[in-house]
Write a protein that holds these residues in place. Structure first.
Motif, mmCIF file in Angstrom:
data_model
loop_
_atom_site.group_PDB
_atom_site.id
_atom_site.type_symbol
_atom_site.label_atom_id
_atom_site.label_comp_id
_atom_site.label_asym_id
_atom_site.label_seq_id
_atom_site.Cartn_x
_atom_site.Cartn_y
_atom_site.Cartn_z
ATOM 1 N N TYR A 136 0.878 -1.342 0.090
ATOM 2 C CA TYR A 136 0.001 0.129 0.148
ATOM 3 C C TYR A 136 0.894 1.489 0.069
ATOM 4 C CZ TYR A 136 0.991 -0.197 5.063
ATOM 5 O OH TYR A 136 1.654 -0.202 6.388
ATOM 6 N N ASP A 137 0.074 2.327 -0.370
ATOM 7 C CA ASP A 137 0.669 3.570 -0.374
ATOM 8 C C ASP A 137 0.071 4.499 0.347
ATOM 9 O OD1 ASP A 137 3.155 3.515 -2.528
ATOM 10 O OD2 ASP A 137 1.193 2.703 -3.584
ATOM 11 N N ALA A 138 0.609 5.276 1.460
ATOM 12 C CA ALA A 138 -0.053 6.104 2.139
ATOM 13 C C ALA A 138 0.517 7.699 2.187
ATOM 14 C CB ALA A 138 0.137 5.799 3.521
ATOM 15 N N LEU A 139 0.122 8.723 2.198
ATOM 16 C CA LEU A 139 0.283 10.075 2.194
ATOM 17 C C LEU A 139 -0.505 10.804 3.197
ATOM 18 C CD1 LEU A 139 2.006 12.562 1.086
ATOM 19 C CD2 LEU A 139 0.285 12.823 -0.690
ATOM 20 N N MET A 140 0.096 11.230 4.447
ATOM 21 C CA MET A 140 -0.556 11.846 5.408
ATOM 22 C C MET A 140 0.031 13.216 5.802
ATOM 23 S SD MET A 140 -0.815 8.612 8.160
ATOM 24 C CE MET A 140 1.006 8.340 8.119
ATOM 25 N N PHE A 141 -1.033 13.898 6.313
ATOM 26 C CA PHE A 141 -0.686 15.465 6.884
ATOM 27 C C PHE A 141 -0.684 15.766 8.314
ATOM 28 C CE2 PHE A 141 -1.691 15.164 2.237
ATOM 29 C CZ PHE A 141 -0.460 15.563 1.611
ATOM 30 N N VAL A 142 -0.021 16.368 8.947
ATOM 31 C CA VAL A 142 -0.184 16.877 10.102
ATOM 32 C C VAL A 142 -0.650 18.383 9.931
ATOM 33 C CG1 VAL A 142 0.491 17.487 12.673
ATOM 34 C CG2 VAL A 142 1.341 15.560 11.426
ATOM 35 N N HIS A 164 -3.359 23.538 12.021
ATOM 36 C CA HIS A 164 -4.399 23.992 13.043
ATOM 37 C C HIS A 164 -5.380 23.129 13.067
ATOM 38 C CE1 HIS A 164 -7.281 25.366 9.948
ATOM 39 N NE2 HIS A 164 -6.153 25.651 9.273
ATOM 40 N N ALA A 165 -6.174 23.235 14.419
ATOM 41 C CA ALA A 165 -7.294 22.243 14.530
ATOM 42 C C ALA A 165 -8.565 22.870 13.700
ATOM 43 C CB ALA A 165 -7.574 22.150 16.080
ATOM 44 N N PRO A 166 -9.447 21.999 13.121
ATOM 45 C CA PRO A 166 -10.692 22.125 12.560
ATOM 46 C C PRO A 166 -11.290 22.741 13.653
ATOM 47 C CG PRO A 166 -10.283 20.014 12.635
ATOM 48 C CD PRO A 166 -9.277 20.249 13.079
ATOM 49 N N TYR A 167 -12.485 23.612 13.187
ATOM 50 C CA TYR A 167 -13.175 24.465 13.954
ATOM 51 C C TYR A 167 -14.074 23.187 14.903
ATOM 52 C CZ TYR A 167 -17.183 23.606 10.870
ATOM 53 O OH TYR A 167 -18.026 23.089 10.181
ATOM 54 N N ASP A 168 -14.560 22.045 14.180
ATOM 55 C CA ASP A 168 -15.304 21.382 14.941
ATOM 56 C C ASP A 168 -14.776 20.107 15.360
ATOM 57 O OD1 ASP A 168 -14.692 20.318 12.421
ATOM 58 O OD2 ASP A 168 -16.440 19.226 12.104
ATOM 59 N N MET A 169 -13.382 20.006 15.742
ATOM 60 C CA MET A 169 -12.673 18.795 16.129
ATOM 61 C C MET A 169 -13.037 18.451 17.557
ATOM 62 S SD MET A 169 -8.554 18.564 16.378
ATOM 63 C CE MET A 169 -7.720 16.951 16.880
ATOM 64 N N TYR A 170 -13.511 19.177 18.295
ATOM 65 C CA TYR A 170 -14.141 18.661 19.560
ATOM 66 C C TYR A 170 -15.528 18.619 19.756
ATOM 67 C CZ TYR A 170 -9.024 19.258 20.762
ATOM 68 O OH TYR A 170 -7.822 19.311 20.705
ATOM 69 N N SER A 171 -16.306 18.534 18.645
ATOM 70 C CA SER A 171 -17.693 18.449 18.765
ATOM 71 C C SER A 171 -17.900 17.001 18.304
ATOM 72 C CB SER A 171 -18.405 19.439 17.741
ATOM 73 O OG SER A 171 -17.966 18.863 16.370
ATOM 74 N N LYS A 172 -19.363 16.637 18.731
ATOM 75 C CA LYS A 172 -19.645 15.349 18.679
ATOM 76 C C LYS A 172 -19.880 14.953 17.042
ATOM 77 C CE LYS A 172 -24.698 16.523 19.112
ATOM 78 N NZ LYS A 172 -25.867 16.095 19.563
ATOM 79 N N ASP A 173 -20.108 16.091 16.106
ATOM 80 C CA ASP A 173 -19.904 15.766 14.629
ATOM 81 C C ASP A 173 -18.762 15.379 13.836
ATOM 82 O OD1 ASP A 173 -22.765 16.253 15.015
ATOM 83 O OD2 ASP A 173 -22.628 18.353 14.948
ATOM 84 N N TYR A 174 -17.564 15.744 14.583
ATOM 85 C CA TYR A 174 -16.415 15.343 14.013
ATOM 86 C C TYR A 174 -16.322 14.030 13.637
ATOM 87 C CZ TYR A 174 -11.328 15.695 12.967
ATOM 88 O OH TYR A 174 -9.960 15.656 12.551
ATOM 89 N N LYS A 175 -15.674 13.930 12.566
ATOM 90 C CA LYS A 175 -15.338 12.384 12.183
ATOM 91 C C LYS A 175 -13.854 12.222 11.690
ATOM 92 C CE LYS A 175 -17.220 8.447 9.046
ATOM 93 N NZ LYS A 175 -18.108 8.322 8.380
ATOM 94 N N LYS A 176 -13.144 11.259 12.285
ATOM 95 C CA LYS A 176 -11.881 11.087 11.755
ATOM 96 C C LYS A 176 -11.602 10.115 10.830
ATOM 97 C CE LYS A 176 -11.274 7.437 15.293
ATOM 98 N NZ LYS A 176 -10.575 6.443 14.408
ATOM 99 N N GLY A 177 -10.463 10.051 10.276
ATOM 100 C CA GLY A 177 -10.285 9.059 9.415
ATOM 101 C C GLY A 177 -9.498 9.389 8.205
ATOM 102 N N LEU A 178 -8.988 8.372 7.192
ATOM 103 C CA LEU A 178 -7.901 8.728 6.260
ATOM 104 C C LEU A 178 -9.046 8.225 4.970
ATOM 105 C CD1 LEU A 178 -4.731 7.487 7.210
ATOM 106 C CD2 LEU A 178 -5.623 9.742 7.465
ATOM 107 N N ASN A 194 -6.569 11.683 15.795
ATOM 108 C CA ASN A 194 -7.686 11.678 14.962
ATOM 109 C C ASN A 194 -7.303 13.116 14.046
ATOM 110 O OD1 ASN A 194 -8.169 13.829 16.984
ATOM 111 N ND2 ASN A 194 -10.052 13.396 17.409
ATOM 112 N N PHE A 195 -6.455 13.926 14.234
ATOM 113 C CA PHE A 195 -6.203 15.124 13.596
ATOM 114 C C PHE A 195 -5.755 14.868 12.424
ATOM 115 C CE2 PHE A 195 -3.160 14.444 16.721
ATOM 116 C CZ PHE A 195 -1.744 14.081 16.065
ATOM 117 N N MET A 196 -5.212 13.730 11.905
ATOM 118 C CA MET A 196 -4.475 13.365 10.758
ATOM 119 C C MET A 196 -5.165 13.229 9.526
ATOM 120 S SD MET A 196 -1.331 12.973 11.656
ATOM 121 C CE MET A 196 -0.501 12.461 10.228
ATOM 122 N N ARG A 197 -4.785 13.854 8.451
ATOM 123 C CA ARG A 197 -5.665 13.797 7.209
ATOM 124 C C ARG A 197 -4.757 13.102 6.097
ATOM 125 N NH1 ARG A 197 -8.393 19.634 6.946
ATOM 126 N NH2 ARG A 197 -9.520 19.557 8.810
ATOM 127 N N GLY A 198 -5.153 12.451 5.206
ATOM 128 C CA GLY A 198 -4.408 11.733 4.115
ATOM 129 C C GLY A 198 -5.120 10.649 3.544
#
Length: 652
Positions: free
Chosen positions: A295-301, A304-318, A340-344
């Protein structure tokens, strides 16, 4: 009309209405089928000299007619004969792609050239049901196809109910056209929306952006007309529309390219575009893994935190891709909650997908990838901490709470991953430090990692108990985040040293019971003073009416008259937080102790009132001192009005 070669109409209904949950993926499935058809043709050209193609000409075309309400997906791939058309589309769940790949792989055994050829052919289809997703949006589907081995073209047509018809047709070249005649609109579904330029280009970019062949569409564009020769300074250009065939997809994913071939600017632009962020990422992580699971993976830190990161609607995942085709926009299993802040993106052709290619069959594959990704993220964060401290402190300011919360919610199980990434404000060094840095500054035999929890660094730094511990030569970590104390409890202890000299150092709340900073002689002296003033302390405890477990002489105060401490694991601050949390009716109480400084003038005032038999004054003073101690802890008195009245009465 021919009947479908299946057990019953019920199976077809299941394919159309139950297997797929998202109607818009019909385009992804048809494009994937088109890509497979071109792949098959390309492979044939490698092993059959009679098949002569120019790879640059291979393409997929998507079109629409909003008047007729039809969407078209065409390819110039292998095409099908009449028999193949009957077998592939007349038999539900028959996968020509799967059969093709299996046969070619079998034929390549022991054939180095054949094996190399197959490595460049990435057949997507596995189950033979993707085509039927077209009936989720189409009331009728027509297929016109011509095989590369034949001069004849054939059409297949069905309403997806009982059967289908096959007739002779005309197609100038080999390949396949799929016409999806859209269903009538309803109050709940806007099927006409699929026959629009904007919707189709959006779906292509979202689901099929990295299909290896160009996906082309005729787009309506606008341009300024040429200005007349006598145009003045106030001339405003007129615009005209025109059509032009353009390639919609990117084809080669950036994560498939070697890290050395991609500039950071390209990574930044991809991140900002695909993840809709206005700021470049703080870190970019690229990974290529080979083995049982490639597999190949490309991830980003993120920076800044998204505005809804600590809300119940925030969904993590790549984003999860299989052979460049989007399977899930956010696959939660690929990252732990504390990252859960990782994107990619993660892309693998080895994933075992379910029949609709919307989820995976074997989560074990995901778990194996997730473990590797977690280690890679940890390494990158540790590298940032050590090599670019300023950047790491910015990161921790944005996402440190997530790391701390992750340690608490795993009951300390993640301490090996997260412990050395934590940072807290040092009262002694007056800066953010890691736990390792705290211990390194504590000397060769650190007794504990001392911390104080409250609502602000400034308030904590001025607390009497903190100044006392600092006065004894120890540092105190000032924890002003409401999750800090829970995090410290979950961590419990932290390793110091290496090899045989390695030991676990306990974490101690300065408001806790025994900090280990008092000599036996000091303890005995305080115990005797407490015993000698038992009547006074019992009267004070009674006046506080259950707010404290007991009143004792303190061994830890220097300047302040009193301090509130607790016995057991629940501190005052923690008890206050738990009281306002869901399920608070079952929250444990803090066992509060009021410690009195026997060296402070206030103590003599208390003793004098007790000896004079002024019980009311003792009760009044006890209430004032208790409320003062609460304020020092950053907590409000139980009755602020009564406290204000007591102070006013004293002044009078």
């Amino acid at each position: 009309m021919k009947k479908f070669k299946t057990e019953s109409k019920k199976l077809l209904d299941l394919m159309i209405n139950s297997i797929y949950t998202n109607r818009e993926i019909f385009l992804r499935e048809l494009v994937s089928n088109a890509s497979d058809a071109i792949d098959k043709l390309y492979f044939r050209s490698l092993v059959d000299e009679k098949v002569d193609i120019n790879r640059a000409d291979l393409a997929i075309t998507v079109g629409y007619d909003d008047d007729e309400r039809v969407v078209t997906v065409s390819d110039n791939g292998l095409g099908m004969t009449k028999d193949e058309l009957d077998k592939n589309l007349g038999t539900i769940a028959h996968s020509d792609s799967f059969e093709f790949k299996a046969n070619q792989a079998k034929g390549s055994e022991g054939d180095a050239k054949g094996a190399a050829d197959m490595a460049d052919v990435d057949i997507i289809g596995q189950f033979g049901v993707g085509f039927y997703s077209a009936f989720m949006v189409g009331k009728r589907v027509k297929v016109v196809t011509r095989s590369v081995d034949s001069d004849e073209a054939w059409s297949w047509e069905s309403d997806g109910v009982d059967g289908y018809t096959i007739k002779e047709a005309h197609r100038a070249e080999h390949g396949t056209d799929v016409y999806v005649y859209l269903k009538d609109d309803t109050d709940d579904e806007d099927y006409s929306g699929f026959a629009t330029e904007h919707r189709l280009t959006d779906l292509i970019k979202r689901y099929s952006n990295y299909v290896r062949y160009p996906i082309q569409m005729e787009l309506t564009l606008s341009r300024a007309k040429e200005a007349p020769a006598d145009a003045g300074d106030d001339y405003r250009p007129e615009y005209e529309t025109y059509t032009e065939v353009q390639t919609i997809n990117s084809m080669v994913p950036i994560w498939k390219r070697s890290r050395s071939e991609v500039s950071q600017e390209e990574y930044d632009e991809f991140y900002k575009t695909d993840f809709r962020d206005f700021e470049a990422p703080a870190r970019t992580i690229s990974l290529h893994a080979e083995g049982q699971l490639t597999y190949d993976a490309l991830m980003f830190v993120p920076a800044h935190a998204p505005y809804d990161m600590y809300s119940k609607d925030y969904k993590k995942g790549l984003a999860l891709y299989s052979s460049g085709v989007l399977i899930m926009e956010k696959c939660e299993e690929l990252v732990p909650d504390y990252f859960n802040f990782m994107r990619g993106v993660v892309d693998s052709a080895d994933l075992t997908l379910n029949i609709s290619r919307e989820t995976l069959q074997h989560n074990g594959q995901l778990h194996a990838i997730a473990r590797r990704l977690e280690k890679k993220v940890k390494q990158e964060l540790a590298s940032m901490r050590d090599d670019d401290r300023e950047a790491y402190e910015r990161f921790f300011k944005e996402f440190g709470r997530t790391l701390k919360y992750g340690l608490y919610t795993t009951y300390g199980m993640a301490k090996d991953t997260l412990g050395d990434l934590l940072m807290f404000y040092s009262a002694k060094q007056e800066k953010m430090v890691t736990l390792d840095e705290y211990l390194a500054a504590a000397g060769d035999e650190p007794e504990a990692i001392f911390f104080a929890a409250g609502d602000s660094i400034e308030r904590l730094a001025s607390m009497p108990i903190v100044t006392t511990v600092l006065g004894k030569g120890h540092d105190v970590l000032l924890c002003d985040d409401n999750v800090d104390e829970f995090c410290m409890m979950a961590l419990a202890e932290y390793p110091f040293g290496e090899g045989d000299g390695r030991k676990m150092v306990p974490l101690k709340n300065v408001a806790g019971e025994d900090l280990g900073l008092t000599t036996e002689a000091e303890k005995e002296q305080a115990a005797k003073a407490t015993e000698d003033n038992a009547t006074l302390f019992e009267a004070m405890a009674a006046a506080l009416d259950g707010k404290v477990e007991k009143v004792v002489v303190s061994t830890r105060l220097t300047d302040a008259p009193v301090v509130l401490t607790t016995e057991g694991a629940v501190s005052l601050k923690m008890a206050e937080m738990l009281k306002h949390a869901p399920g608070s009716e079952e929250a444990p109480d803090a066992h509060v102790v009021l410690e009195v400084n026997a060296e402070h003038p206030v103590f003599e005032t208390l003793r004098a009132a007790q000896e004079a038999g002024e019980a009311a004054k003792v009760a009044e003073y006890a209430g004032i001192l208790y409320d003062q101690a609460l304020l020092v802890e950053g907590l409000l008195p139980d009755d602020p009005v009564a406290f204000a009245q007591r102070i006013a009465k004293l002044m009078v």
